[in-house]
Design an enzyme around this catalytic site. Structure first.
Site, PDB file in Angstrom:
ATOM      1  N   ARG A 186      -2.926   8.260   4.951  1.00  0.00           N
ATOM      2  CA  ARG A 186      -2.896   6.995   5.597  1.00  0.00           C
ATOM      3  C   ARG A 186      -2.861   7.423   7.141  1.00  0.00           C
ATOM      4  NH1 ARG A 186      -3.463   3.425   1.645  1.00  0.00           N
ATOM      5  NH2 ARG A 186      -2.075   3.801  -0.329  1.00  0.00           N
TER       6      ARG A 186
ATOM      7  N   ARG B 117      12.420 -16.883  -1.780  1.00  0.00           N
ATOM      8  CA  ARG B 117      11.502 -16.015  -1.077  1.00  0.00           C
ATOM      9  C   ARG B 117      10.089 -16.006  -1.680  1.00  0.00           C
ATOM     10  NH1 ARG B 117      12.916 -10.223  -3.695  1.00  0.00           N
ATOM     11  NH2 ARG B 117      13.134 -10.772  -5.854  1.00  0.00           N
TER      12      ARG B 117
ATOM     13  N   GLN C 101       0.935  -1.254  -0.073  1.00  0.00           N
ATOM     14  CA  GLN C 101      -0.210  -0.105  -0.191  1.00  0.00           C
ATOM     15  C   GLN C 101       0.838   1.261   0.003  1.00  0.00           C
ATOM     16  OE1 GLN C 101      -2.523  -0.291   3.545  1.00  0.00           O
ATOM     17  NE2 GLN C 101      -4.066  -1.474   2.250  1.00  0.00           N
TER      18      GLN C 101
ATOM     19  N   HIS D 272       0.914  14.741   2.351  1.00  0.00           N
ATOM     20  CA  HIS D 272      -0.013  14.037   1.532  1.00  0.00           C
ATOM     21  C   HIS D 272      -0.097  12.592   1.825  1.00  0.00           C
ATOM     22  CE1 HIS D 272      -2.382  13.236  -2.060  1.00  0.00           C
ATOM     23  NE2 HIS D 272      -1.407  12.288  -2.352  1.00  0.00           N
TER      24      HIS D 272
ATOM     25  N   ASP E 101       9.790  14.637   0.812  1.00  0.00           N
ATOM     26  CA  ASP E 101       9.799  16.057   1.433  1.00  0.00           C
ATOM     27  C   ASP E 101       8.532  16.347   2.251  1.00  0.00           C
ATOM     28  OD1 ASP E 101       7.669  17.247  -0.253  1.00  0.00           O
ATOM     29  OD2 ASP E 101       9.166  16.691  -2.132  1.00  0.00           O
TER      30      ASP E 101
ATOM     31  N   ARG F  11       4.136   7.604  -4.734  1.00  0.00           N
ATOM     32  CA  ARG F  11       5.404   7.647  -5.714  1.00  0.00           C
ATOM     33  C   ARG F  11       6.318   8.749  -5.678  1.00  0.00           C
ATOM     34  NH1 ARG F  11       0.901   7.812 -10.103  1.00  0.00           N
ATOM     35  NH2 ARG F  11       0.059   9.087  -8.751  1.00  0.00           N
TER      36      ARG F  11
ATOM     37  N   ALA G  76      15.817  -9.234  -0.644  1.00  0.00           N
ATOM     38  CA  ALA G  76      15.575 -10.707  -0.303  1.00  0.00           C
ATOM     39  C   ALA G  76      16.025 -11.438  -1.479  1.00  0.00           C
ATOM     40  CB  ALA G  76      14.094 -10.741  -0.082  1.00  0.00           C
ATOM     41  N   ARG G  77      16.976 -10.603  -2.456  1.00  0.00           N
ATOM     42  CA  ARG G  77      17.552 -11.343  -3.530  1.00  0.00           C
ATOM     43  C   ARG G  77      18.977 -11.905  -2.844  1.00  0.00           C
ATOM     44  NH1 ARG G  77      17.946  -8.892  -9.324  1.00  0.00           N
ATOM     45  NH2 ARG G  77      18.467 -11.281  -9.474  1.00  0.00           N
TER      46      ARG G  77
END
Ligand SMILES: Cc1cc2nc3c(=O)[nH]c(=O)nc-3n(C[C@H](O)[C@H](O)[C@H](O)COP(=O)(O)OP(=O)(O)OC[C@H]3O[C@@H](n4cnc5c(N)ncnc54)[C@H](O)[C@@H]3O)c2cc1C
Length: 315
Positions: A232, A205, A110, A227, A221, A115, A124-125
Site C-alpha cells: 500500500r 446509513r 481496500q 506486508h 504485528d 486479513r 454506524a448501527r
C-alpha cells in the site's frame, strides 16, 4: 470541518499527560507521537495508540536470548538485514502495533482485504456518522489511465476539475441530507419532525456514499504491517490508501529504525525479477544489445523490468 472535536482533543491531551512506570521496553521516538493524530487526506488521521517491542525484541527473538545483550547496533542491523533478506519472518511477529485510523469508506474497503490484523470499526448501527466526506485535492483529479486499467492518467484541467469537485460535494451533501431526514434527528438528537418516525441507524446509513469517513482500531504485528506497507505504500496502490501507508511508514521509522532501514533496503526498494528477466540483465551486463522481441519477455514484462531498472529508491 476539524478532524477532532474539542472533547476528543482533551481526551488525547489527558492520555499524553499520563505516564506509567514500566519494566517493558519503550521507544522514545514513538512515545513522542503516541496518541497524536497524524493528518491524512482532508479529514483523516492515523494515531499510534499502543505498541509492544522494538528492534531489540526482533534480535532477542531471533537469538532466543534472555536480555538485550551487549552487541553493537551495527551487529543488530546486520542480523535484522539478514532476517529480512532471507524472509526469516517470525522474529518480526514479536512486535505489535495498534493504530486508530479515520479513513474514507472506499479506502477502508481496500484496507480490510488485509486479513492478518485485528480490526474494530466504529459502529454506524449504534452511532450517527459525522458529516465528513472526502473530496480529493484538485491536483489529484486525473483521467482514467489507458496503459494501466486500474489507475489514473493525466491530471484534469482546472475548469473540469472544478466541475468534478462541485459534483462530488453536491452529491455527498445531498446524501447526508437524506441520511439526516431518514434518521429524523438533528445533531443534538432532537427530532427534525416530531410527527415522523426516525429510521434505524443501521438502515439510514445505506444512503451515504463511499467518500464518507469511518474509523477503526487496527492492530497487527510488524511482519504483517510491513506486508501491508509493501503493497500500500507502493506507487501501484491508489493514492488515497498510499497516503495512509506513507504516514505509517513514518511511524515504523520511529518505532523500529533498524527494521525500517532493512525494510526499505530489501523490500520497498528491492525487486523480484523473473528468471528470464535475470537472463536479460546478464546479457545487458555483458554488453549485448537486447530489445523486447529478443528478450523472451512479453511487452508488459519488458516495460516492468525497464521500470525497475530506472526506478529511483524511496527514502
Ligand atoms: C495494487 C493493488 C490492486 C489490487 N486490486 C484488487 C482487485 O482488483 N480486486 C480484488 O479483489 N483485490 C485487489 N487487491 C487486493 C489484493 O488481492 C489482496 O487481497 C490484498 O492486497 C491483501 O493482500 P494479502 O492477502 O497478501 O494480505 P493479508 O490478508 O494481510 O495476508 C497476508 C498473507 O497471509 C497469507 N494469508 C492470509 N489469509 C490467507 C488465506 N485465507 N489463505 C492463504 N493464505 C492467506 C497470504 O500469504 C497473504 O499474502 C489489490 C491490491 C493491491 C495492492
Amino acid at each position: 470541518m476539524s478532524r477532532l472535536t474539542p472533547e476528543q482533543r482533551q481526551e488525547i491531551a489527558a492520555q499524553r499527560e499520563a505516564e506509567h512506570r514500566t519494566r517493558r521496553a519503550t521507544v522514545p521516538a514513538l512515545e513522542e507521537i503516541l496518541y497524536e493524530p497524524l493528518p491524512v487526506l482532508d479529514h483523516g488521521f492515523v494515531r499510534v495508540v499502543d505498541y509492544m517491542g522494538d528492534d531489540a525484541a526482533i534480535v532477542q527473538a531471533a537469538r532466543v536470548s534472555y536480555g538485550r545483550g551487549t552487541r553493537k547496533v551495527s551487529e543488530d542491523q546486520g542480523l535484522i538485514n539478514y532476517l529480512m533478506r532471507h524472509r526469516h519472518t517470525t522474529p518480526f511477529e514479536m512486535c505489535e502495533i495498534k493504530y486508530h485510523v479515520k479513513l474514507p469508506i472506499f479506502v477502508a474497503r481496500q484496507w480490510i482485504r488485509h486479513r492478518t490484523a485485528n480490526v474494530n470499526e466504529y459502529s454506524a448501527r449504534y452511532s450517527i456518522l459525522d458529516k465528513e466526506f472526502y473530496v480529493p485535492a484538485a491536483e489529484h483529479l486525473a483521467v482514467q489511465a489507458t496503459t494501466n486499467r486500474q489507475g489514473r492518467g493525466a491530471a484534469i484541467e482546472e475548469e473540469a476539475a472544478r466541475r468534478v469537485l462541485d459534483v462530488l460535494r453536491r452529491d455527498a451533501e445531498q446524501a447526508y441530507a437524506g441520511y439526516a431526514e431518514l434518521l429524523n434527528e438533528d445533531p443534538s438528537g432532537a427530532a427534525l419532525d416530531p410527527a415522523q418516525p426516525g429510521l434505524a441507524r443501521e438502515l439510514a446509513r445505506i444512503n451515504l456514499t463511499l467518500g464518507y469517513y469511518t474509523q477503526w482500531y487496527w492492530k497487527t504485528d510488524l511482519h504483517n504491517l510491513m506486508h501491508f506497507l509493501s503493497l500500500r505504500a507502493d506507487p501501484h496502490a491508489q493514492y488515497e490508501i498510499r497516503a495512509y501507508a506513507e504516514v505509517m511508514l513514518g511511524t515504523l521509522a520511529r518505532w523500529a529504525p533498524l527494521a525500517h532501514a532493512a525494510f526499505l533496503e530489501y523490500r520497498m526498494n528491492a525487486a523480484t525479477i523473473s528468471a528470464t528477466g535475470l537472463a536479460v540483465i546478464r546479457r545487458l551486463l555483458a554488453g549485448e544489445e537486447v530489445d523486447q522481441p529478443s528478450s523472451g519477455l512479453s511487452p508488459r514484462e519488458w516495460r516492468e523490468l525497464m521500470a525497475i531498472l530506472d526506478q529511483a529508491p524511496q527514502r
